[in-house]
Design a protein around this motif. Sequence first.
Motif, short mmCIF file in Angstrom:
data_model
loop_
_atom_site.label_atom_id
_atom_site.label_comp_id
_atom_site.label_asym_id
_atom_site.label_seq_id
_atom_site.Cartn_x
_atom_site.Cartn_y
_atom_site.Cartn_z
N THR A 72 2.41 33.42 61.70
CA THR A 72 1.49 33.61 62.81
C THR A 72 0.55 34.78 62.51
N ALA A 73 -0.55 34.84 63.26
CA ALA A 73 -1.52 35.92 63.09
C ALA A 73 -2.22 36.17 64.41
N PRO A 82 -12.86 42.54 56.55
CA PRO A 82 -12.96 43.04 55.17
C PRO A 82 -12.18 42.16 54.19
N LEU A 83 -12.78 41.89 53.05
CA LEU A 83 -12.12 41.08 52.03
C LEU A 83 -11.10 41.91 51.27
N SER A 84 -10.09 41.24 50.77
CA SER A 84 -9.01 41.91 50.05
C SER A 84 -9.41 42.18 48.60
N PRO A 241 -1.87 29.62 60.70
CA PRO A 241 -2.73 30.64 61.30
C PRO A 241 -4.18 30.51 60.85
N SER A 242 -5.09 30.66 61.80
CA SER A 242 -6.51 30.68 61.49
C SER A 242 -6.88 32.12 61.16
N ALA A 250 -5.04 36.74 55.29
CA ALA A 250 -4.99 35.37 54.78
C ALA A 250 -4.01 35.26 53.62
N LEU A 251 -4.04 36.23 52.72
CA LEU A 251 -3.11 36.20 51.59
C LEU A 251 -1.67 36.36 52.07
N ASP A 252 -1.46 37.24 53.05
CA ASP A 252 -0.11 37.45 53.57
C ASP A 252 0.43 36.19 54.24
#
Length: 261
Positions: A72-73, A82-84, A241-242, A250-252
């Motif tokens: 979930t998020a 911010p991008l990773s 999750p969106s 997103a990576l997590d």
Amino acid sequence: MGETSTWGPARLLVLIVVSGLVALAVLAGLVLAVVGALTAEQRDGAGAAPRPAAPATDLSQQDALAAAPMPTADPDTALPGPLSNRAGGVLEVPRATGVGPADVPTGFPRTPEGALAQLAAIDVTAMQTGSMDGVRQVIAEWAAADGPTPQTWSGAHGMASLLSAAGLSGAGSPQLAIVVRPLMGLIKGTVGEEFAVVCVNFEFTVTVEETSRIAIADCQRMAWAGDRWVIGAGAEPAPAPSVWPGTDAALDAGWRELRHG
């Protein structure tokens, strides 16, 4: 159209989530192997004998796979962020080799990656029509028997809510532009070679006088039907999750970058 501030990212998030566009494509679910064969026969007019239905054990495995909870998020993570700097995983997906019914790209192989690519093509084609007739035509051609219909499909309900909120008719408008980009994905699992639960994370851009962007994820059960993947009948899988593509969140969550092989 009212004040342009009403079309900021926060309001678009509420609009899309509440209206059902988070699901984007379909209320998909449990698929019998025989459904694919019968659907292909009805489409092609062939008289070949249908394949036997999937064993009960396979159906139980399909249900369990689809119902297994996803990460979930927070809703805010769907907005641009911010991008990773981390190197995430990559998922290579095949390219389409042709165009199928309702102008949906097709020709993907009978692999989990092929199922994911087909789901992405269905979602993108349907939502970018920007009209009720467009989304209805897509689902009418790409849902298995006893699957979602032009009246029940979540994508159709979502498009209706979006057009209504914009003060537009079902035909849409030249002032409305919808761009859907599949940027990340994951393969939740498979049961045999003709059933897969796959998920796609899209960058969804809506322009009505000004532009807003949001991430929208779609998970569906995909079934192989004769010579192509279709979206099947039954309960929708647990949602993914969106999350804004390329971020730490997103990576997590397990999302992987999509690359065309």
